[in-house]
Scaffold this motif. Structure first.
Motif, mmCIF file in Angstrom:
data_model
loop_
_atom_site.group_PDB
_atom_site.id
_atom_site.type_symbol
_atom_site.label_atom_id
_atom_site.label_comp_id
_atom_site.label_asym_id
_atom_site.label_seq_id
_atom_site.Cartn_x
_atom_site.Cartn_y
_atom_site.Cartn_z
ATOM 1 N N MET A 164 101.036 36.405 117.540
ATOM 2 C CA MET A 164 101.696 36.589 116.273
ATOM 3 C C MET A 164 102.619 35.392 116.016
ATOM 4 S SD MET A 164 104.135 39.722 115.178
ATOM 5 C CE MET A 164 103.845 40.258 113.533
ATOM 6 N N ALA A 165 102.554 34.841 114.824
ATOM 7 C CA ALA A 165 103.366 33.685 114.463
ATOM 8 C C ALA A 165 104.809 34.108 114.209
ATOM 9 C CB ALA A 165 102.798 33.037 113.215
ATOM 10 N N LYS A 166 105.721 33.212 114.563
ATOM 11 C CA LYS A 166 107.135 33.466 114.314
ATOM 12 C C LYS A 166 107.414 33.276 112.826
ATOM 13 C CE LYS A 166 108.923 31.908 118.744
ATOM 14 N NZ LYS A 166 109.857 30.983 119.391
ATOM 15 N N PRO A 167 108.324 34.069 112.289
ATOM 16 C CA PRO A 167 108.691 33.864 110.889
ATOM 17 C C PRO A 167 109.391 32.516 110.713
ATOM 18 C CG PRO A 167 110.031 35.589 111.877
ATOM 19 C CD PRO A 167 109.018 35.170 112.900
ATOM 20 N N ASP A 168 109.248 31.941 109.530
ATOM 21 C CA ASP A 168 109.864 30.653 109.234
ATOM 22 C C ASP A 168 111.380 30.808 109.167
ATOM 23 O OD1 ASP A 168 110.189 28.010 108.524
ATOM 24 O OD2 ASP A 168 109.803 28.355 106.404
ATOM 25 N N ASN A 169 112.094 30.136 110.069
ATOM 26 C CA ASN A 169 113.548 30.180 110.092
ATOM 27 C C ASN A 169 114.072 28.863 109.538
ATOM 28 O OD1 ASN A 169 116.268 30.311 110.553
ATOM 29 N ND2 ASN A 169 116.098 30.846 112.708
ATOM 30 N N ARG A 170 114.580 28.904 108.305
ATOM 31 C CA ARG A 170 115.020 27.690 107.629
ATOM 32 C C ARG A 170 116.538 27.529 107.664
ATOM 33 N NH1 ARG A 170 111.849 27.688 101.996
ATOM 34 N NH2 ARG A 170 112.812 25.655 101.892
ATOM 35 N N GLN A 171 117.206 28.331 108.438
ATOM 36 C CA GLN A 171 118.664 28.355 108.410
ATOM 37 C C GLN A 171 119.310 27.030 108.825
ATOM 38 O OE1 GLN A 171 120.824 31.645 109.095
ATOM 39 N NE2 GLN A 171 119.415 32.881 107.940
ATOM 40 N N ASP A 172 118.699 26.282 109.728
ATOM 41 C CA ASP A 172 119.319 25.038 110.183
ATOM 42 C C ASP A 172 118.529 23.793 109.774
ATOM 43 O OD1 ASP A 172 117.180 25.436 111.864
ATOM 44 O OD2 ASP A 172 118.281 24.975 113.698
ATOM 45 N N ASN A 173 117.619 23.931 108.816
ATOM 46 C CA ASN A 173 116.806 22.787 108.398
ATOM 47 C C ASN A 173 117.650 21.643 107.839
ATOM 48 O OD1 ASN A 173 114.555 24.157 109.189
ATOM 49 N ND2 ASN A 173 113.604 24.236 107.180
ATOM 50 N N VAL A 174 118.668 21.962 107.051
ATOM 51 C CA VAL A 174 119.507 20.909 106.466
ATOM 52 C C VAL A 174 120.153 20.089 107.579
ATOM 53 C CG1 VAL A 174 121.575 20.435 105.090
ATOM 54 C CG2 VAL A 174 119.913 22.143 104.310
ATOM 55 N N GLU A 175 120.703 20.763 108.552
ATOM 56 C CA GLU A 175 121.366 20.055 109.657
ATOM 57 C C GLU A 175 120.369 19.212 110.456
ATOM 58 O OE1 GLU A 175 123.823 23.257 108.185
ATOM 59 O OE2 GLU A 175 121.767 23.296 108.877
ATOM 60 N N LYS A 176 119.196 19.753 110.707
ATOM 61 C CA LYS A 176 118.171 18.993 111.432
ATOM 62 C C LYS A 176 117.761 17.754 110.649
ATOM 63 C CE LYS A 176 116.109 22.846 113.975
ATOM 64 N NZ LYS A 176 114.921 23.687 114.115
ATOM 65 N N LEU A 177 117.564 17.907 109.348
ATOM 66 C CA LEU A 177 117.174 16.774 108.506
ATOM 67 C C LEU A 177 118.276 15.724 108.455
ATOM 68 C CD1 LEU A 177 115.474 18.773 105.634
ATOM 69 C CD2 LEU A 177 114.324 17.141 107.138
ATOM 70 N N GLN A 178 119.526 16.155 108.389
ATOM 71 C CA GLN A 178 120.639 15.210 108.371
ATOM 72 C C GLN A 178 120.711 14.432 109.679
ATOM 73 O OE1 GLN A 178 123.769 17.974 107.323
ATOM 74 N NE2 GLN A 178 123.708 17.361 105.174
ATOM 75 N N THR A 179 120.450 15.112 110.780
ATOM 76 C CA THR A 179 120.443 14.444 112.085
ATOM 77 C C THR A 179 119.314 13.415 112.148
ATOM 78 O OG1 THR A 179 121.407 16.360 113.189
ATOM 79 C CG2 THR A 179 120.195 14.806 114.577
ATOM 80 N N MET A 180 118.143 13.788 111.664
ATOM 81 C CA MET A 180 117.010 12.851 111.671
ATOM 82 C C MET A 180 117.297 11.653 110.762
ATOM 83 S SD MET A 180 113.623 15.315 111.961
ATOM 84 C CE MET A 180 113.767 15.951 110.314
ATOM 85 N N LYS A 181 117.935 11.893 109.632
ATOM 86 C CA LYS A 181 118.286 10.800 108.718
ATOM 87 C C LYS A 181 119.257 9.841 109.397
ATOM 88 C CE LYS A 181 120.553 9.798 104.353
ATOM 89 N NZ LYS A 181 121.289 10.317 103.213
ATOM 90 N N MET A 228 118.724 22.581 100.553
ATOM 91 C CA MET A 228 120.018 23.066 100.055
ATOM 92 C C MET A 228 119.791 24.022 98.882
ATOM 93 S SD MET A 228 122.741 21.278 101.673
ATOM 94 C CE MET A 228 124.005 21.174 100.496
ATOM 95 N N ASN A 229 118.845 23.681 98.012
ATOM 96 C CA ASN A 229 118.505 24.569 96.897
ATOM 97 C C ASN A 229 117.939 25.885 97.413
ATOM 98 O OD1 ASN A 229 119.347 22.831 94.873
ATOM 99 N ND2 ASN A 229 117.335 21.867 94.681
ATOM 100 N N ALA A 230 117.094 25.806 98.421
ATOM 101 C CA ALA A 230 116.506 27.010 98.988
ATOM 102 C C ALA A 230 117.600 27.879 99.615
ATOM 103 C CB ALA A 230 115.446 26.665 100.017
ATOM 104 N N ARG A 231 118.536 27.228 100.274
ATOM 105 C CA ARG A 231 119.650 27.947 100.900
ATOM 106 C C ARG A 231 120.491 28.652 99.833
ATOM 107 N NH1 ARG A 231 123.209 24.706 105.251
ATOM 108 N NH2 ARG A 231 121.346 25.021 106.489
ATOM 109 N N THR A 232 120.728 27.964 98.736
ATOM 110 C CA THR A 232 121.494 28.525 97.633
ATOM 111 C C THR A 232 120.774 29.726 97.007
ATOM 112 O OG1 THR A 232 122.451 26.377 97.145
ATOM 113 C CG2 THR A 232 122.562 28.012 95.398
ATOM 114 N N ASN A 233 119.449 29.624 96.937
ATOM 115 C CA ASN A 233 118.643 30.680 96.315
ATOM 116 C C ASN A 233 118.173 31.727 97.321
ATOM 117 O OD1 ASN A 233 118.831 29.508 93.754
ATOM 118 N ND2 ASN A 233 117.163 28.101 94.232
ATOM 119 N N GLY A 234 118.714 31.722 98.490
ATOM 120 C CA GLY A 234 118.374 32.742 99.481
ATOM 121 C C GLY A 234 117.012 32.524 100.124
#
Length: 75
Positions: free
Chosen positions: A1-18, A66-72
């Motif tokens: 069974m696949a894990k649900p998509d957890n987007r809670q820390d995507n912004v931080e991960k992307l900022q670190t990669m940038k 960030m938009n996705a985070r704002t829109n839940g």
């Protein structure tokens, strides 16, 4: 069974990669000072150009997340 998509820390991960990509650009620019090889200089410049494109992509993804985070995280 696949894990649900957890987007809670995507912004931080992307900022670190940038930031890491920006650091790599700076390091490559410093390396340019120490090489006499035109082949290496061109390779470094080409790679930094690709890195700059990646940074623009990170900025877009960060904005989207960030938009996705704002829109839940609705899709």
């Amino acid at each position: 069974m696949a894990k649900p998509d957890n987007r809670q820390d995507n912004v931080e991960k992307l900022q670190t990669m940038k930031k890491q990509t920006e650091h790599n650009i700076e390091a490559a620019e410093e390396a340019l000072e120490y090489t006499d090889s035109n082949v290496q200089r061109q390779a470094i410049k080409a790679k930094n150009e690709r890195r700059e494109n990646s940074i623009h992509g990170f900025d877009e993804e960060i904005s989207d997340e960030m938009n996705a985070r704002t829109n839940g995280f609705k899709e």
